[in-house]
Design an enzyme around this catalytic site. Structure first.
Site, mmCIF file in Angstrom:
data_model
loop_
_atom_site.group_PDB
_atom_site.id
_atom_site.type_symbol
_atom_site.label_atom_id
_atom_site.label_comp_id
_atom_site.label_asym_id
_atom_site.label_seq_id
_atom_site.Cartn_x
_atom_site.Cartn_y
_atom_site.Cartn_z
ATOM 1 N N ASN A 7 0.861 -1.184 0.000
ATOM 2 C CA ASN A 7 0.000 0.000 0.000
ATOM 3 C C ASN A 7 0.904 1.243 0.000
ATOM 4 O OD1 ASN A 7 -1.399 2.281 1.109
ATOM 5 N ND2 ASN A 7 -3.038 0.926 1.779
ATOM 6 N N ARG A 18 4.586 18.704 0.637
ATOM 7 C CA ARG A 18 5.282 19.811 0.001
ATOM 8 C C ARG A 18 4.701 20.230 -1.343
ATOM 9 N NH1 ARG A 18 10.816 21.419 1.078
ATOM 10 N NH2 ARG A 18 10.703 21.815 3.309
ATOM 11 N N HIS A 43 -5.524 3.545 -1.607
ATOM 12 C CA HIS A 43 -6.821 3.800 -0.964
ATOM 13 C C HIS A 43 -7.137 5.285 -1.141
ATOM 14 C CE1 HIS A 43 -9.549 2.685 2.662
ATOM 15 N NE2 HIS A 43 -10.056 3.707 2.020
ATOM 16 N N ARG A 45 -8.955 8.662 -1.045
ATOM 17 C CA ARG A 45 -10.049 9.181 -0.228
ATOM 18 C C ARG A 45 -10.585 10.446 -0.876
ATOM 19 N NH1 ARG A 45 -10.172 6.365 4.716
ATOM 20 N NH2 ARG A 45 -8.324 5.065 4.915
ATOM 21 N N HIS A 50 -3.981 11.863 0.433
ATOM 22 C CA HIS A 50 -2.753 11.157 0.002
ATOM 23 C C HIS A 50 -2.864 10.823 -1.486
ATOM 24 C CE1 HIS A 50 -5.211 7.817 1.405
ATOM 25 N NE2 HIS A 50 -5.015 8.122 2.670
ATOM 26 N N GLU A 70 -8.700 0.239 -2.917
ATOM 27 C CA GLU A 70 -9.599 0.114 -1.765
ATOM 28 C C GLU A 70 -10.406 1.391 -1.609
ATOM 29 O OE1 GLU A 70 -6.298 -1.840 1.275
ATOM 30 O OE2 GLU A 70 -6.968 0.218 1.515
ATOM 31 N N THR A 100 -7.767 6.527 9.154
ATOM 32 C CA THR A 100 -7.520 5.308 8.388
ATOM 33 C C THR A 100 -8.734 4.403 8.577
ATOM 34 O OG1 THR A 100 -5.993 3.459 8.041
ATOM 35 C CG2 THR A 100 -6.266 4.215 10.304
ATOM 36 N N HIS A 190 -4.186 -4.520 7.702
ATOM 37 C CA HIS A 190 -4.244 -3.468 8.732
ATOM 38 C C HIS A 190 -3.328 -3.816 9.896
ATOM 39 C CE1 HIS A 190 -5.684 0.275 10.275
ATOM 40 N NE2 HIS A 190 -6.386 0.400 9.173
ATOM 41 N N ASP A 191 -2.317 -2.989 10.075
ATOM 42 C CA ASP A 191 -1.365 -3.124 11.177
ATOM 43 C C ASP A 191 -0.543 -4.410 11.145
ATOM 44 O OD1 ASP A 191 -1.896 -0.622 12.335
ATOM 45 O OD2 ASP A 191 -3.653 -1.408 13.365
ATOM 46 N N HIS A 214 1.480 1.035 6.269
ATOM 47 C CA HIS A 214 2.095 1.891 7.290
ATOM 48 C C HIS A 214 3.411 1.334 7.842
ATOM 49 C CE1 HIS A 214 1.971 5.073 10.280
ATOM 50 N NE2 HIS A 214 2.358 4.171 11.157
HETATM 51 N N1 PXP Z 1 -6.527 -2.877 4.281
HETATM 52 C C1 PXP Z 1 -7.365 -1.819 4.288
HETATM 53 C C2 PXP Z 1 -8.788 -2.038 3.909
HETATM 54 C C3 PXP Z 1 -6.903 -0.536 4.632
HETATM 55 O O1 PXP Z 1 -7.741 0.498 4.621
HETATM 56 C C4 PXP Z 1 -5.537 -0.369 4.972
HETATM 57 C C5 PXP Z 1 -5.030 0.996 5.290
HETATM 58 O O2 PXP Z 1 -5.231 1.871 4.220
HETATM 59 C C6 PXP Z 1 -4.700 -1.496 4.925
HETATM 60 C C7 PXP Z 1 -5.222 -2.744 4.596
HETATM 61 C C8 PXP Z 1 -3.249 -1.405 5.245
HETATM 62 O O3 PXP Z 1 -3.082 -1.102 6.601
HETATM 63 P P1 PXP Z 1 -1.676 -0.658 7.141
HETATM 64 O O4 PXP Z 1 -1.367 0.672 6.524
HETATM 65 O O5 PXP Z 1 -1.847 -0.593 8.622
HETATM 66 O O6 PXP Z 1 -0.672 -1.708 6.712
#
Ligand code: PXP
Length: 236
Positions: A7, A18, A43, A45, A50, A70, A100, A190-191, A214
Site C-alpha cells: 500500500n 510539500r 486507498h 479518499r 494522500h 480500496e 484510516t 491493517h497493522d 504503514h
Molecule cells: N486494508 C485496508 C482495507 C486498509 O484500509 C488499509 C489501510 O489503508 C490497509 C489494509 C493497510 O493497513 P496498514 O497501513 O496498517 O498496513
C-alpha cells in the site's frame, strides 16, 4: 504463496506535504514491483489527502503485477474504479473523515447494498473483496453478497499479538476455515508488520494476499525499500 501487495498511500502523504512530485508515487509503485511486491494497493479518499484521483489513473499503466484499489463505494468512486479497471476492488465502509480504515462491513445489515455494488464490478470483470471483522456471521454474510474474496481486518490481531498471540489469532483461523469452506478467497490487512506477519501467515490457511502500508513504508525509512520488501516476502 501468499501475495504481498504494498500500500503506497504513505508515499503520497509525504509527497503532498510539500506539493510537487517528490517522492514520486509512480516511481514508488514501479520500484515496489521491481523489488518483489506482488501487487500495489492504493486507498484514494474523497479529500485526496494522500492518493489523488490523478494518481489512480496514472498508476494503472505501470502495473505489471496486480492493482488493488480500496475504498468506500460512493458513486464517484465506483465510476472511477470501473474506468480504471484494476484487478481487484476492496470495499471498505470508511466515512470521509476517518484517519484510516477503522471499521469493517456489517455484511448482514448491508447485504442487499453490497450485493448490488459487487454485481456491478463483476460485470466489468473486476475481482471483489470486502473488508470484514473475524466473525463467522460476517463471513457467511459476505458469501451471500456474492463477493470473490474477503479481507480480514487485522487490527484486533495486531493489538492482541504481544499479549496473547494464540488468543488473538483464534477467531481469524476459524473465519479463514469457514471462508475456504464457502469458496471465498482470503486477503488480510491493517497493522500487519515485521513483528506479527510471520505468525499470522503461518496460522491462517489459504491466505491469498496481505496488503501492508504503514509499517512497511516506516520500516523502509531505516532498512531501505528493496530490503524491506524482501524481508516481508520472506515472512510469507
Ligand atoms: N486494508 C485496508 C482495507 C486498509 O484500509 C488499509 C489501510 O489503508 C490497509 C489494509 C493497510 O493497513 P496498514 O497501513 O496498517 O498496513
Amino acid at each position: 504463496m501468499t501475495k504481498l501487495s504494498v500500500n503506497i498511500n504513505k508515499i503520497a502523504t509525504i509527497r503532498n506535504a510539500r506539493g510537487g512530485e517528490t517522492p514520486s508515487v509512480l516511481e514508488a509503485a514501479i520500484n515496489c514491483q521491481k523489488f518483489g511486491a506482488d501487487g500495489i494497493t492504493i486507498h484514494p479518499r474523497q479529500d485526496e489527502r494522500h492518493i489523488t484521483k490523478k494518481d489512480v489513473y496514472d498508476i494503472k499503466p505501470i502495473i505489471t503485477t496486480e492493482y488493488n484499489i480500496e475504498g468506500y463505494p460512493s458513486k464517484d468512486f465506483i465510476k472511477m474504479v470501473i474506468a480504471v479497471k484494476p484487478e481487484q476492488i476492496t470495499l471498505v465502509p470508511d466515512g470521509p473523515n476517518v484517519i484510516t480504515s477503522c471499521a469493517a462491513w456489517d455484511t448482514v445489515k448491508f447485504q442487499d447494498y453490497l450485493k448490488e455494488i459487487i454485481s456491478e464490478f463483476k460485470v466489468h470483470g473486476i475481482r471483489t473483496s470486502i473488508f470484514v471483522d473475524p466473525k463467522l456471521e460476517m463471513i457467511k454474510g459476505a458469501k451471500l453478497c456474492g463477493t470473490d474474496r474477503i479481507e480480514l481486518y487485522t487490527e484486533d490481531f495486531a493489538k492482541g499479538y504481544s499479549e496473547n498471540k494464540e488468543k488473538a489469532i483464534s477467531p481469524y483461523v476459524l473465519c479463514a476455515k469457514k471462508a475456504t469452506e464457502l469458496g471465498l478467497g482470503i486477503n488480510a490487512g491493517h497493522d500487519l508488520s515485521l513483528e506479527n506477519l510471520a505468525y499470522f501467515s503461518k496460522e491462517i490457511p489459504n491466505l491469498d494476499e496481505v496488503s501492508i502500508g504503514h509499517a512497511l513504508i516506516s520500516d523502509a525509512l531505516y532498512l531501505g525499500l528493496e530490503n524491506t520488501i524482501q524481508m516481508y516476502k520472506r515472512l510469507l
